[in-house]
Design an enzyme around this catalytic site. Structure first.
Site, PDB file in Angstrom:
ATOM      1  N   THR A  46      32.562 -72.379  35.450  1.00  0.00           N
ATOM      2  CA  THR A  46      32.184 -71.011  35.106  1.00  0.00           C
ATOM      3  C   THR A  46      31.243 -70.990  33.913  1.00  0.00           C
ATOM      4  O   THR A  46      30.216 -70.305  33.927  1.00  0.00           O
ATOM      5  CB  THR A  46      33.446 -70.184  34.763  1.00  0.00           C
ATOM      6  OG1 THR A  46      34.352 -70.246  35.854  1.00  0.00           O
ATOM      7  CG2 THR A  46      33.084 -68.741  34.490  1.00  0.00           C
ATOM      8  N   THR A  47      31.577 -71.761  32.870  1.00  0.00           N
ATOM      9  CA  THR A  47      30.748 -71.801  31.665  1.00  0.00           C
ATOM     10  C   THR A  47      29.398 -72.431  31.948  1.00  0.00           C
ATOM     11  O   THR A  47      28.420 -72.165  31.248  1.00  0.00           O
ATOM     12  CB  THR A  47      31.487 -72.557  30.544  1.00  0.00           C
ATOM     13  OG1 THR A  47      32.806 -72.024  30.416  1.00  0.00           O
ATOM     14  CG2 THR A  47      30.775 -72.427  29.221  1.00  0.00           C
ATOM     15  N   TYR A 109      36.960 -63.299  46.029  1.00  0.00           N
ATOM     16  CA  TYR A 109      36.425 -62.240  46.887  1.00  0.00           C
ATOM     17  C   TYR A 109      37.147 -62.092  48.222  1.00  0.00           C
ATOM     18  O   TYR A 109      37.517 -60.987  48.602  1.00  0.00           O
ATOM     19  CB  TYR A 109      34.906 -62.400  47.135  1.00  0.00           C
ATOM     20  CG  TYR A 109      34.290 -61.192  47.794  1.00  0.00           C
ATOM     21  CD1 TYR A 109      34.078 -60.026  47.073  1.00  0.00           C
ATOM     22  CD2 TYR A 109      33.964 -61.204  49.142  1.00  0.00           C
ATOM     23  CE1 TYR A 109      33.546 -58.898  47.683  1.00  0.00           C
ATOM     24  CE2 TYR A 109      33.432 -60.085  49.754  1.00  0.00           C
ATOM     25  CZ  TYR A 109      33.223 -58.943  49.031  1.00  0.00           C
ATOM     26  OH  TYR A 109      32.713 -57.822  49.633  1.00  0.00           O
ATOM     27  N   TYR A 135      42.124 -74.688  39.640  1.00  0.00           N
ATOM     28  CA  TYR A 135      41.638 -73.774  38.602  1.00  0.00           C
ATOM     29  C   TYR A 135      42.064 -72.361  38.970  1.00  0.00           C
ATOM     30  O   TYR A 135      41.520 -71.761  39.901  1.00  0.00           O
ATOM     31  CB  TYR A 135      40.114 -73.901  38.500  1.00  0.00           C
ATOM     32  CG  TYR A 135      39.426 -73.004  37.507  1.00  0.00           C
ATOM     33  CD1 TYR A 135      40.113 -72.365  36.471  1.00  0.00           C
ATOM     34  CD2 TYR A 135      38.054 -72.800  37.601  1.00  0.00           C
ATOM     35  CE1 TYR A 135      39.458 -71.550  35.568  1.00  0.00           C
ATOM     36  CE2 TYR A 135      37.382 -71.988  36.695  1.00  0.00           C
ATOM     37  CZ  TYR A 135      38.096 -71.368  35.676  1.00  0.00           C
ATOM     38  OH  TYR A 135      37.433 -70.555  34.787  1.00  0.00           O
ATOM     39  N   ARG A 140      38.895 -63.585  37.255  1.00  0.00           N
ATOM     40  CA  ARG A 140      37.598 -63.745  37.924  1.00  0.00           C
ATOM     41  C   ARG A 140      37.707 -63.727  39.446  1.00  0.00           C
ATOM     42  O   ARG A 140      36.745 -63.396  40.135  1.00  0.00           O
ATOM     43  CB  ARG A 140      36.929 -65.052  37.479  1.00  0.00           C
ATOM     44  CG  ARG A 140      36.475 -65.044  36.036  1.00  0.00           C
ATOM     45  CD  ARG A 140      35.762 -66.340  35.670  1.00  0.00           C
ATOM     46  NE  ARG A 140      35.260 -66.291  34.308  1.00  0.00           N
ATOM     47  CZ  ARG A 140      34.088 -65.775  33.937  1.00  0.00           C
ATOM     48  NH1 ARG A 140      33.293 -65.257  34.847  1.00  0.00           N
ATOM     49  NH2 ARG A 140      33.723 -65.775  32.678  1.00  0.00           N
ATOM     50  N   LYS A 163      44.189 -76.084  35.826  1.00  0.00           N
ATOM     51  CA  LYS A 163      43.695 -75.311  34.689  1.00  0.00           C
ATOM     52  C   LYS A 163      44.213 -73.891  34.870  1.00  0.00           C
ATOM     53  O   LYS A 163      43.856 -73.211  35.839  1.00  0.00           O
ATOM     54  CB  LYS A 163      42.168 -75.327  34.648  1.00  0.00           C
ATOM     55  CG  LYS A 163      41.557 -74.444  33.561  1.00  0.00           C
ATOM     56  CD  LYS A 163      40.037 -74.438  33.636  1.00  0.00           C
ATOM     57  CE  LYS A 163      39.432 -73.499  32.607  1.00  0.00           C
ATOM     58  NZ  LYS A 163      37.946 -73.445  32.699  1.00  0.00           N
ATOM     59  N   ILE A 204      41.070 -77.079  28.679  1.00  0.00           N
ATOM     60  CA  ILE A 204      39.695 -77.120  29.189  1.00  0.00           C
ATOM     61  C   ILE A 204      38.999 -75.957  28.497  1.00  0.00           C
ATOM     62  O   ILE A 204      39.272 -74.797  28.775  1.00  0.00           O
ATOM     63  CB  ILE A 204      39.643 -77.019  30.716  1.00  0.00           C
ATOM     64  CG1 ILE A 204      40.370 -78.222  31.333  1.00  0.00           C
ATOM     65  CG2 ILE A 204      38.183 -76.971  31.206  1.00  0.00           C
ATOM     66  CD1 ILE A 204      40.408 -78.228  32.854  1.00  0.00           C
TER      67      ILE A 204
END
Length: 292
Positions: A46-47, A109, A135, A140, A163, A204
């Site tokens: 994501t980052t 989604y 994750y 999100r 994570k 993380i």
């Protein structure tokens, strides 16, 4: 596979045209490993702005960072998506490039149920020999993988970690119910120390771009039994942990940390649309935060 206790979810440096800045990527890897003491790098998470990177860009980044790391840290490829077939394809391609593991996000989604989540991750694991990190980030994805589903997936040999961006309660349940060699990482910098306290393995991190060396000292202090020192470091870093995301109101990751890196002299560039750079007020807040 032990990926270490401090893993950085690395930003993707861009040039002024919005293309990957390879020279600065090399410099960033050196900085994170040598100065910020990171033990692992997540590439294209994501980052790293994975939603706006093409598959070709991702594969080139996996290979480039693996080469630049030169064995100094683990390289974990962000290969998850909301398509099981696509996730399998990208994971297998990353495996060919020699990465050390893959990070697989909960599908977003399309909102699968818990059995769908299990089959998604189990299906990917069956197609690769890479160690895999789950994750779970419902803020999100709009779907939260339950502790029970994570524990069930932890029985699969090459699913080695998760994570978690839910709560310390979730971390506690997973740590209590999963095999001893299954590692639970916090995905929330502010929860790094509490995660260790309830049996988690590490973090993380986003903030480790800026205060990684201090975070490494915090973790080391806790592991060695100096809980008081670990707590002192946590409290000192807490404004950074929160400020990089609140700034002073919510700012999409990685806009703030990229601006902070620019202040440190790393020319990582701006973010790709639809993300935008900090406003003048937000930039002033970040500058004050780092100076304090």
């Amino acid at each position: 596979m032990d990926f270490g206790r401090l893993i950085t979810a690395m930003v993707t440096p861009f040039d002024k045209a919005g293309e990957i800045n390879w020279e600065e990527t090399s410099r960033l890897v050196d900085y994170l490993v040598e100065e910020q003491k990171t033990e692992g790098l997540v590439v294209c998470g994501t980052t790293g702005e994975s939603p706006t990177l093409t598959d070709d860009e991702k594969l080139k980044l996996f290979a480039y960072v693996k080469e630049e790391a030169r064995g100094r840290c683990k390289v974990i490829a962000g290969t998850g998506s909301n398509s099981t077939r696509h996730s399998i394809h990208l994971t297998k391609e990353a495996e060919k490039l020699g990465v050390d593991g893959a990070l697989l996000v909960v599908p977003y989604y399309n909102k699968p149920n818990q059995e769908g989540l299990y089959q998604h991750f189990a299906g990917i694991a069956a197609e690769t020999r890479l160690p895999l990190i789950l994750y779970n980030v419902p803020g999100r994805t709009s779907v939260c993988m339950s502790a029970a589903t994570t524990i069930r997936l932890a029985q699969i040999p090459n699913i080695v970690a998760t994570k978690e961006c839910v709560s310390v309660d979730q971390v506690t349940l997973i740590a209590a119910g999963s095999p001893q060699d299954f590692h639970v990482y916090s995905g929330d910098d502010a929860a790094a120390l509490p995660t260790l306290a309830v049996g988690g393995h590490g973090i993380i991190s986003v903030a480790s771009h800026i205060v990684g060396a201090q975070m490494a000292e915090m973790i080391s202090s806790y592991i060695s039994g100096d809980v008081r020192k670990a707590g002192e470091i946590h409290r000192k870093l807490f404004p950074i942990f929160k400020g990089l995301f609140e700034c002073p109101q919510p700012l999409p990751n990685p806009s703030a940390v990229k601006y902070a890196l620019e202040m440190r002299g790393l020319k990582v560039g701006s973010v790709r649309l639809p993300l935008i750079s900090p406003t003048e007020d937000e930039a002033a807040f970040i500058e004050a935060l780092l100076k304090s």
